[in-house]
Design an enzyme around this catalytic site. Sequence first.
Site, short mmCIF file in Angstrom:
data_model
loop_
_atom_site.label_atom_id
_atom_site.label_comp_id
_atom_site.label_asym_id
_atom_site.label_seq_id
_atom_site.Cartn_x
_atom_site.Cartn_y
_atom_site.Cartn_z
N SER A 112 0.83 -1.20 0.00
CA SER A 112 0.00 0.00 0.00
C SER A 112 0.87 1.26 0.00
CB SER A 112 -0.93 -0.01 1.22
OG SER A 112 -1.88 1.02 1.10
N LYS A 134 5.66 3.37 5.58
CA LYS A 134 5.66 2.79 4.23
C LYS A 134 7.06 2.35 3.83
CE LYS A 134 1.45 4.92 2.49
NZ LYS A 134 0.74 5.43 1.31
P1 NAP Z 1 -9.43 3.28 2.79
O1 NAP Z 1 -10.52 3.48 1.79
O2 NAP Z 1 -9.45 4.18 3.98
O3 NAP Z 1 -9.46 1.77 3.37
C1 NAP Z 1 -9.31 0.64 2.53
C2 NAP Z 1 -9.91 -0.59 3.17
O4 NAP Z 1 -9.14 -1.02 4.28
C3 NAP Z 1 -11.30 -0.44 3.75
O5 NAP Z 1 -12.27 -0.44 2.73
C4 NAP Z 1 -11.39 -1.66 4.65
O6 NAP Z 1 -11.76 -2.81 3.91
C5 NAP Z 1 -9.96 -1.83 5.12
N1 NAP Z 1 -9.87 -1.38 6.52
C6 NAP Z 1 -10.18 -0.16 7.02
N2 NAP Z 1 -10.05 -0.14 8.36
C7 NAP Z 1 -9.64 -1.38 8.72
C8 NAP Z 1 -9.36 -2.00 9.96
N3 NAP Z 1 -9.50 -1.34 11.13
N4 NAP Z 1 -8.97 -3.26 9.94
C9 NAP Z 1 -8.86 -3.94 8.79
N5 NAP Z 1 -9.13 -3.42 7.58
C10 NAP Z 1 -9.51 -2.15 7.55
O7 NAP Z 1 -8.01 3.32 2.07
P2 NAP Z 1 -7.52 4.37 0.95
O8 NAP Z 1 -7.87 5.76 1.39
O9 NAP Z 1 -7.97 3.87 -0.38
O10 NAP Z 1 -5.92 4.22 1.10
C11 NAP Z 1 -5.17 3.21 0.45
C12 NAP Z 1 -3.75 3.73 0.16
O11 NAP Z 1 -3.82 4.87 -0.68
C13 NAP Z 1 -2.96 4.15 1.40
O12 NAP Z 1 -1.62 3.75 1.22
C14 NAP Z 1 -3.06 5.67 1.38
O13 NAP Z 1 -1.96 6.30 1.99
C15 NAP Z 1 -3.09 5.96 -0.11
N6 NAP Z 1 -3.76 7.22 -0.48
C16 NAP Z 1 -3.14 7.99 -1.41
C17 NAP Z 1 -3.75 9.16 -1.83
C18 NAP Z 1 -3.10 10.01 -2.88
O14 NAP Z 1 -3.62 11.07 -3.22
N7 NAP Z 1 -2.00 9.59 -3.43
C19 NAP Z 1 -4.99 9.54 -1.30
C20 NAP Z 1 -5.59 8.71 -0.35
C21 NAP Z 1 -4.96 7.54 0.05
P3 NAP Z 1 -12.85 -3.88 4.45
O15 NAP Z 1 -13.92 -3.11 5.15
O16 NAP Z 1 -13.30 -4.53 3.19
O17 NAP Z 1 -12.15 -4.82 5.36
O1 EMF Z 2 -5.81 13.39 2.56
C1 EMF Z 2 -4.73 13.51 2.10
O2 EMF Z 2 -4.32 14.71 1.76
C2 EMF Z 2 -5.26 15.74 1.99
C3 EMF Z 2 -4.60 16.99 2.04
C4 EMF Z 2 -3.82 12.36 1.94
C5 EMF Z 2 -4.42 11.03 1.76
C6 EMF Z 2 -3.55 11.62 0.74
C7 EMF Z 2 -2.20 11.08 0.50
C8 EMF Z 2 -1.47 11.63 -0.54
C9 EMF Z 2 -0.21 11.15 -0.81
O3 EMF Z 2 0.58 11.65 -1.82
C10 EMF Z 2 0.06 12.64 -2.66
C11 EMF Z 2 -1.65 10.05 1.25
C12 EMF Z 2 -0.39 9.57 0.98
C13 EMF Z 2 0.34 10.13 -0.04
O4 EMF Z 2 1.62 9.69 -0.33
#
Ligand code: NAP
Ligand code: EMF
Length: 317
Positions: A112, A134
Site C-alpha cells: 500500500s 511505508k
Molecule cells: P481506505 O478506503 O481508507 O481503506 C481501505 C480498506 O481497508 C477499507 O475499505 C477496509 O476494507 C480496510 N480497513 C479499514 N479499516 C480497517 C481496519 N481497522 N482493519 C482492517 N481493515 C480495515 O483506504 P484508501 O484511502 O484507499 O488508502 C489506500 C492507500 O492509498 C494508502 O496507502 C493511502 O496512503 C493511499 N492514499 C493515497 C492518496 C493520494 O492522493 N495519493 C490519497 C488517499 C490515500 P474492508 O472493510 O473490506 O475490510
Molecule cells: O488526505 C490527504 O491529503 C489531503 C490533504 C492524503 C491522503 C492523501 C495522501 C497523498 C499522498 O501523496 C500525494 C496520502 C499519501 C500520499 O503519499
Amino acid sequence: MEGMKSRILVFGGTGYIGKYLVKASVSLGHPTLVYTRPLNSHTASSKTQLCRDFNSMGVTLVQGELEYDQILAVVKQVDIVICALPYPQLMEQLKIIDAIKVAGNIKRFLPSDFGVEEDRVNPLPPFQAFLDKKRKIRREIEAARIPYTFISANCFGAYFVNYLVRPYEKTTHTRVYGNGHAKAVLNYEEDIAMYSIKVANDPRTCNRVVIYRPPKNIISQNDLISLWEKKCGQNLLKDFVTEEEIVNLSETLPNPDNIPVSILHSVFVRGDLMNFELGEDDLEASQLYPDYSYTSIDQLLNLFLVHPPPPASAAFE
Ligand code: NAP
Ligand code: EMF
C-alpha cells in the site's frame, strides 16, 4: 491468453482506491479476489452494496480478519497480491509479507504505497513519520526477497480536484497552499488502477519502483484553478494559505490532524512530486504503456461538470 490470466488478490479492495483496483483487475480479465472483514449486521449498507456489485462482477469475496493463518490460506490460492489498506493498517502488511514468504507462490506483491515516492522526498515531520511506515514495509519486502513493485501514483486526481476546487460546493472562494506555482501530478483513480494491474503483471517492473507521471497530468494549483474557472464560467477568489501558516499547523495540530497539512506542504508548497527528475533508469507509467490513453487533467475536470459528487473519503479515520 485465456485461462493464463494471473489471479489477483486485493486487500482493502472495498476502500477508496481499492474499488478502482478491483474493477480494473476484472476489466483486464483477471480472476479477482477481495479480502474483506466479515460482513455482518453492523456493516455499512454502502459496503454491503459494493460487495453485491463485486459478486455480480464475478469477484470472489474472502471474509476474514487480518490474521496470519487466514491470510496464508488465501495467499496460497492466487498469483498476485495488491494491498490498498489505509494508514492505520499499514503495519498489518507485515503479516501479509510473512504469508507471501512462507507460501512461496506469489509472483508479485504491491504494498500500500500509491502516493509520493517515499524514498525520494524529505517532508515535514508528521508526513515523514507517515512515510516511515511505508518505507519500513518496503525494506521488509526487500529483506524477505519476495517479488515486488513499489508504486508512486502521486495525487489521486478526483480526490484532490474535490479537495482543491470543491466543485460540488456553491462556494465563490478557493484555498491556495503556498503561492500556487509549484507543480503537482494529479492522476485519475481509474488510470492509477489500470496502470497498477498492468504493472503487477509486467516482467519489466519486477523489483522496481514505478512512478505515475504522465505529461498531461502535471499542473500547478494556479493553473488547475484557472482551468476550472474557464470550464464552469465562474471565477473563484483565492484565499492564500501561507507556508508559515501551514508549517505552524503541522507543529501544533494533534496527530493525525497534522498529517494532511504536512502532505499539502510537501505536494503543493515544496512541489515534492516534481522535485526530482526521472532518468534513464526510472520507470514511468505512461512511457511503459504508451498505448493506454490515460485521462488528462482537462478530461478529469470535465467529469466534474457532469457527475454527482463521490462519497467522502476517510483517509485518516
Ligand atoms: P481506505 O478506503 O481508507 O481503506 C481501505 C480498506 O481497508 C477499507 O475499505 C477496509 O476494507 C480496510 N480497513 C479499514 N479499516 C480497517 C481496519 N481497522 N482493519 C482492517 N481493515 C480495515 O483506504 P484508501 O484511502 O484507499 O488508502 C489506500 C492507500 O492509498 C494508502 O496507502 C493511502 O496512503 C493511499 N492514499 C493515497 C492518496 C493520494 O492522493 N495519493 C490519497 C488517499 C490515500 P474492508 O472493510 O473490506 O475490510
Ligand atoms: O488526505 C490527504 O491529503 C489531503 C490533504 C492524503 C491522503 C492523501 C495522501 C497523498 C499522498 O501523496 C500525494 C496520502 C499519501 C500520499 O503519499
